[in-house]
Design a protein around this motif. Structure first.
Motif, PDB file in Angstrom:
ATOM      1  N   UNK A  22       3.502  33.022  12.294  1.00 57.97           N
ATOM      2  CA  UNK A  22       3.490  32.166  13.433  1.00 57.97           C
ATOM      3  C   UNK A  22       5.019  32.000  13.820  1.00 57.97           C
ATOM      4  N   UNK A  23       5.844  31.384  12.801  1.00 53.36           N
ATOM      5  CA  UNK A  23       7.143  31.212  13.012  1.00 53.36           C
ATOM      6  C   UNK A  23       7.881  32.664  13.208  1.00 53.36           C
ATOM      7  N   UNK A  29       8.647  35.810  20.578  1.00 53.86           N
ATOM      8  CA  UNK A  29       7.890  35.383  21.738  1.00 53.86           C
ATOM      9  C   UNK A  29       8.196  34.151  22.375  1.00 53.86           C
ATOM     10  N   UNK A  30       8.755  34.194  23.640  1.00 49.77           N
ATOM     11  CA  UNK A  30       9.150  32.666  24.175  1.00 49.77           C
ATOM     12  C   UNK A  30       8.020  31.575  24.339  1.00 49.77           C
ATOM     13  N   UNK A  31       6.691  32.420  24.689  1.00 46.56           N
ATOM     14  CA  UNK A  31       5.783  31.383  24.667  1.00 46.56           C
ATOM     15  C   UNK A  31       5.451  30.732  23.517  1.00 46.56           C
ATOM     16  N   UNK A  32       5.319  31.367  22.383  1.00 45.33           N
ATOM     17  CA  UNK A  32       5.098  30.778  21.288  1.00 45.33           C
ATOM     18  C   UNK A  32       6.197  29.846  20.768  1.00 45.33           C
ATOM     19  N   UNK A  33       7.173  30.327  20.857  1.00 49.79           N
ATOM     20  CA  UNK A  33       8.646  29.515  20.825  1.00 49.79           C
ATOM     21  C   UNK A  33       8.600  28.180  21.347  1.00 49.79           C
ATOM     22  N   UNK A  34       8.022  28.372  22.812  1.00 50.01           N
ATOM     23  CA  UNK A  34       7.904  26.819  23.538  1.00 50.01           C
ATOM     24  C   UNK A  34       6.962  26.142  22.897  1.00 50.01           C
ATOM     25  N   UNK A  35       5.792  26.751  22.496  1.00 46.19           N
ATOM     26  CA  UNK A  35       4.483  26.106  21.806  1.00 46.19           C
ATOM     27  C   UNK A  35       4.962  25.384  20.683  1.00 46.19           C
TER      28      UNK A  35
END
Length: 152
Positions: A22-23, A29-35
């Motif tokens: 996930x990390x 992935x900017x969306x995952x980074x924001x999450x």
């Protein structure tokens, strides 16, 4: 390869392969980074990355793999069942169910394949008892169960 680590928190050492992936995904992935930023800043508390969700993912993946194997066995003309019992360290008798089959080439290349299906806890390891367990599995169908092993 282990899915979960000994730590359940993001960005901690030994947090396991799932959280590590996930990390890694967040790096690209900017969306995952924001999450993940919102989780780290405690803006959200229900992030669906905990051990219960990980167990559910393992269960779903196991079900899919097992269904694929069972479909291949059903498509084959010949198969054999291999049953073997052994006690685990807590002295519970476990039956390992393995199926060997000959593929006719419709789902996988022609050949002989052997797949472990599951561990089943049994009360006794007599031939009749094992036959009853096998017949029950054939009638009720196979469901992926994750054997947790003994509690130490």
């Amino acid at each position: 390869m282990t899915f979960r680590g000994s730590v359940d928190k993001l960005f901690e050492p030994k947090n396991g392969n799932f959280l590590g992936l996930v990390q890694l995904t967040a790096k690209f992935d900017p969306d995952m980074q924001e999450h993940l930023r919102r989780i780290k800043d405690e803006m959200i508390h229900d992030h669906y990355l905990g051990k219960h969700i990980q167990n559910e993912l393992i269960q779903l993946m196991g079900n899919k793999v097992q269904k694929t194997i069972i479909d291949r066995i059903k498509a084959s003309k010949y198969f054999a069942v291999i049953l073997d019992c052994t006690p685990d360290v807590s002295h519970k008798e476990l039956l390992s169910l393995t199926i060997r089959y000959v593929s006719n080439g419709s789902t996988v290349p022609i050949g002989i394949y052997e797949h472990f299906i599951e561990f089943i806890e049994v009360k006794e390891s007599t031939g009749k008892s094992l036959l009853d367990v096998l017949l029950d599995k054939l009638v009720t169908g196979f469901k992926f169960t994750s054997y947790q092993g003994p509690r130490l």
